[in-house]
Scaffold this active site. Structure first.
Site, PDB file in Angstrom:
ATOM      1  N   LYS A 115       0.968  -1.224  -0.203  1.00 56.45           N
ATOM      2  CA  LYS A 115       0.123  -0.083   0.223  1.00 56.45           C
ATOM      3  C   LYS A 115       1.029   1.131   0.125  1.00 56.45           C
ATOM      4  CE  LYS A 115      -3.419  -2.737   0.316  1.00 56.45           C
ATOM      5  NZ  LYS A 115      -4.282  -3.210  -0.474  1.00 56.45           N
ATOM      6  N   LYS A 206      -0.387 -12.690  -9.298  1.00 55.70           N
ATOM      7  CA  LYS A 206      -1.753 -13.966  -8.789  1.00 55.70           C
ATOM      8  C   LYS A 206      -3.111 -13.999  -9.063  1.00 55.70           C
ATOM      9  CE  LYS A 206      -2.963 -11.770  -4.424  1.00 55.70           C
ATOM     10  NZ  LYS A 206      -2.834 -11.511  -3.099  1.00 55.70           N
ATOM     11  N   LYS A 209      -9.707 -11.359  -7.057  1.00 57.50           N
ATOM     12  CA  LYS A 209     -11.020 -10.580  -7.115  1.00 57.50           C
ATOM     13  C   LYS A 209     -10.166  -8.851  -7.687  1.00 57.50           C
ATOM     14  CE  LYS A 209     -12.822 -12.760  -3.610  1.00 57.50           C
ATOM     15  NZ  LYS A 209     -13.018 -12.929  -1.982  1.00 57.50           N
TER      16      LYS A 209
HETATM   17  P1  TYM Z   1      -9.388 -13.576   0.459  1.00 53.78           P
HETATM   18  O1  TYM Z   1     -10.455 -13.226   0.780  1.00 53.78           O
HETATM   19  O2  TYM Z   1      -8.205 -12.986   0.276  1.00 53.78           O
HETATM   20  O3  TYM Z   1      -8.706 -15.410   0.319  1.00 53.78           O
HETATM   21  C1  TYM Z   1      -9.876 -16.075   0.869  1.00 53.78           C
HETATM   22  C2  TYM Z   1      -9.002 -17.134   0.264  1.00 53.78           C
HETATM   23  O4  TYM Z   1      -8.193 -17.454  -0.867  1.00 53.78           O
HETATM   24  C3  TYM Z   1      -6.724 -17.541  -1.359  1.00 53.78           C
HETATM   25  N1  TYM Z   1      -6.528 -17.162  -2.199  1.00 53.78           N
HETATM   26  C4  TYM Z   1      -5.182 -18.542  -2.682  1.00 53.78           C
HETATM   27  N2  TYM Z   1      -5.015 -19.152  -3.284  1.00 53.78           N
HETATM   28  C5  TYM Z   1      -4.059 -19.314  -3.873  1.00 53.78           C
HETATM   29  N3  TYM Z   1      -4.153 -18.507  -5.283  1.00 53.78           N
HETATM   30  C6  TYM Z   1      -4.604 -17.431  -5.502  1.00 53.78           C
HETATM   31  N4  TYM Z   1      -5.100 -16.470  -6.242  1.00 53.78           N
HETATM   32  C7  TYM Z   1      -5.243 -17.133  -4.302  1.00 53.78           C
HETATM   33  N5  TYM Z   1      -6.686 -15.438  -3.950  1.00 53.78           N
HETATM   34  C8  TYM Z   1      -6.573 -15.844  -2.502  1.00 53.78           C
HETATM   35  C9  TYM Z   1      -6.023 -16.711   0.211  1.00 53.78           C
HETATM   36  O5  TYM Z   1      -5.099 -17.463   0.450  1.00 53.78           O
HETATM   37  C10 TYM Z   1      -7.372 -17.346   1.349  1.00 53.78           C
HETATM   38  O6  TYM Z   1      -6.955 -18.196   2.151  1.00 53.78           O
HETATM   39  N6  TYM Z   1      -7.595 -12.227   5.488  1.00 53.78           N
HETATM   40  C11 TYM Z   1      -8.235 -12.814   4.684  1.00 53.78           C
HETATM   41  C12 TYM Z   1      -9.085 -13.704   4.992  1.00 53.78           C
HETATM   42  C13 TYM Z   1      -8.732 -13.781   6.430  1.00 53.78           C
HETATM   43  C14 TYM Z   1      -8.575 -14.897   7.101  1.00 53.78           C
HETATM   44  C15 TYM Z   1      -8.745 -14.660   8.321  1.00 53.78           C
HETATM   45  C16 TYM Z   1      -8.638 -16.704   6.705  1.00 53.78           C
HETATM   46  C17 TYM Z   1      -9.318 -13.303   7.247  1.00 53.78           C
HETATM   47  N7  TYM Z   1      -9.805 -13.540   8.601  1.00 53.78           N
HETATM   48  C18 TYM Z   1      -8.492 -15.679   9.538  1.00 53.78           C
HETATM   49  C19 TYM Z   1      -7.730 -17.457   7.346  1.00 53.78           C
HETATM   50  C20 TYM Z   1      -8.112 -16.629   8.663  1.00 53.78           C
HETATM   51  C21 TYM Z   1      -8.415 -12.588   2.981  1.00 53.78           C
HETATM   52  O7  TYM Z   1      -8.528 -11.195   3.050  1.00 53.78           O
HETATM   53  O8  TYM Z   1      -8.910 -13.828   2.427  1.00 53.78           O
END
Ligand code: TYM
Length: 347
Positions: A115, A206, A209
């Site tokens: 950021k 990667k 979204k």
């Molecule tokens: P988020 O919503 O961005 O993504 C959800 C999950 O998808 C995985 N992911 C990927 N894995 C492989 N390749 C990719 N291109 C890819 N894009 C996304 C992410 O690693 C994730 O597991 N901060 C977290 C959400 C969160 C969370 C938590 C996760 C909040 N509290 C507690 C675990 C435990 C997030 O933004 O994920």
């Protein structure tokens, strides 16, 4: 006893990165865990508002997020499915953790540094732009740590981009326990085999979204026609054959990786490159499109069905029950934490 926790932001229908990197693991863990294992999966709406969101849109995405969890095969009787903001203990523990968490550690987090534009070639942000960055973005990992620790999770299945956040959660445990006694549990990371699924348009990035080009990602509810179109336009190279070489041929190699994650025989990308070695790029993309479409077909149908089941009453029910069970689980931890910190009325 084991406790599995993970979360996903309600910022649109999950893509193949989310699915292969995390969601598919969630289902697998649910279906193979011992009966004594507790499973909690959360739609983390409080994390979503670290960036500006339209209220109406967020409400819709929360709902759709829950429907996607059901559509991929999570069973609300077995797994506790809930919206983060419906369990206040997450934010309460976040505050308590932030009183022992260090600013230095937080400012070294890759996501924060990106950021500040400190991770790529662009010049660092001007002071005036820096001072406009939001506190919530900075403290985002503390909330994530609270999500995990408030449920006493022992294991957290995520993609690779979350591994630094999990290290920070363990750091929060160390800091809290040092100050107040050994009350919180350090969680282990479970990394999926598809730990980093790459973009179809820019295979060195990667799949995400937030990328402006929707053709860069396949959503788990995309129709076969859309999946076919996105694959046909996927960036490859000018060699019209199939081989696995992530450095020289990142585009084709990414498609081989994708195919391997859906391969019924469990063959890896290198093996598949040999199997499909004689195909041209167009023919190969068709194979990948068909395989992905067939694998996602059940999800697409279940998603549409769940979203409208009993005029939405079914989702309401799942939401309510999940919140109730998650609250109960979190409150048990908060009783211990409040006692340890001295916030409870009596001892
Ligand atoms: P988020 O919503 O961005 O993504 C959800 C999950 O998808 C995985 N992911 C990927 N894995 C492989 N390749 C990719 N291109 C890819 N894009 C996304 C992410 O690693 C994730 O597991 N901060 C977290 C959400 C969160 C969370 C938590 C996760 C909040 N509290 C507690 C675990 C435990 C997030 O933004 O994920």
């Amino acid at each position: 006893n084991q406790v599995i926790f993970s979360g996903i932001q309600p910022t649109g229908i999950p893509h193949l990165g989310n699915y292969l990197g995390a969601l598919q693991q969630w289902v697998k863990l649910q279906n193979t865990a011992a009966p004594s294992t507790k499973l909690l999966y959360s739609i983390v709406d409080l994390h979503a508002i670290t960036l500006p969101q339209d209220a109406q849109k967020l409400r819709q995405w929360k709902r759709e997020g829950l429907a996607t969890l059901l559509a991929i095969g999570l069973d609300p009787e077995r797994s506790i499915l809930f919206h983060q903001s419906s369990v206040f203990a997450h934010t309460e523990l976040m505050w308590i953790l932030s009183c022992t968490a260090s600013m230095g550690y937080l400012s070294r987090m890759t996501q924060w540094k990106s950021k500040l534009s400190l991770t790529d070639d662009t010049s660092p942000l001007e002071e005036s732009a820096k001072s406009k960055l939001k506190l919530g973005l900075f403290s985002y990992p503390v909330l994530q740590a609270a999500d995990i620790l408030v449920h006493r999770a022992t294991h957290v299945p995520v993609g690779e981009d979350q591994s630094q956040h999990l290290e920070f959660a363990r750091e929060c445990v160390t800091n809290f326990n040092h100050a107040y006694g050994p009350h919180l549990i350090a969680p282990k990371t479970i990394m999926s085999p598809a730990k980093r699924v790459m973009s179809l348009q820019e295979p060195h990035l990667k799949m995400s979204k937030s990328h402006v080009d929707p053709r860069s990602r396949i959503l788990i509810t995309d129709t076969p026609e859309i999946i076919y179109k996105k694959l046909m336009s996927a960036l490859t190279d000018s060699t019209n054959s199939i081989s696995y070489d992530p450095v020289a041929r990142p585009g084709v190699s990414n498609l081989l990786e994708l195919l391997s994650h859906f391969d019924a025989e469990g063959r890896d990308a290198q093996k598949l490159a040999v199997v499909y070695g004689d195909l041209g790029l167009g023919q190969f993309k068709k194979v990948v499109a068909t395989t992905i479409s067939e694998s996602l077909a059940g999800i697409r149908e279940k998603y549409a069905q769940v979203l409208n089941q009993d005029g939405g009453a079914y989702l309401d029910h799942v939401e309510r029950e999940g919140a109730r069970r998650a609250r109960e689980n979190a409150n048990a931890t908060m009783a211990i934490v409040r006692e340890a910190v001295g916030l409870s009325d009596h001892s």
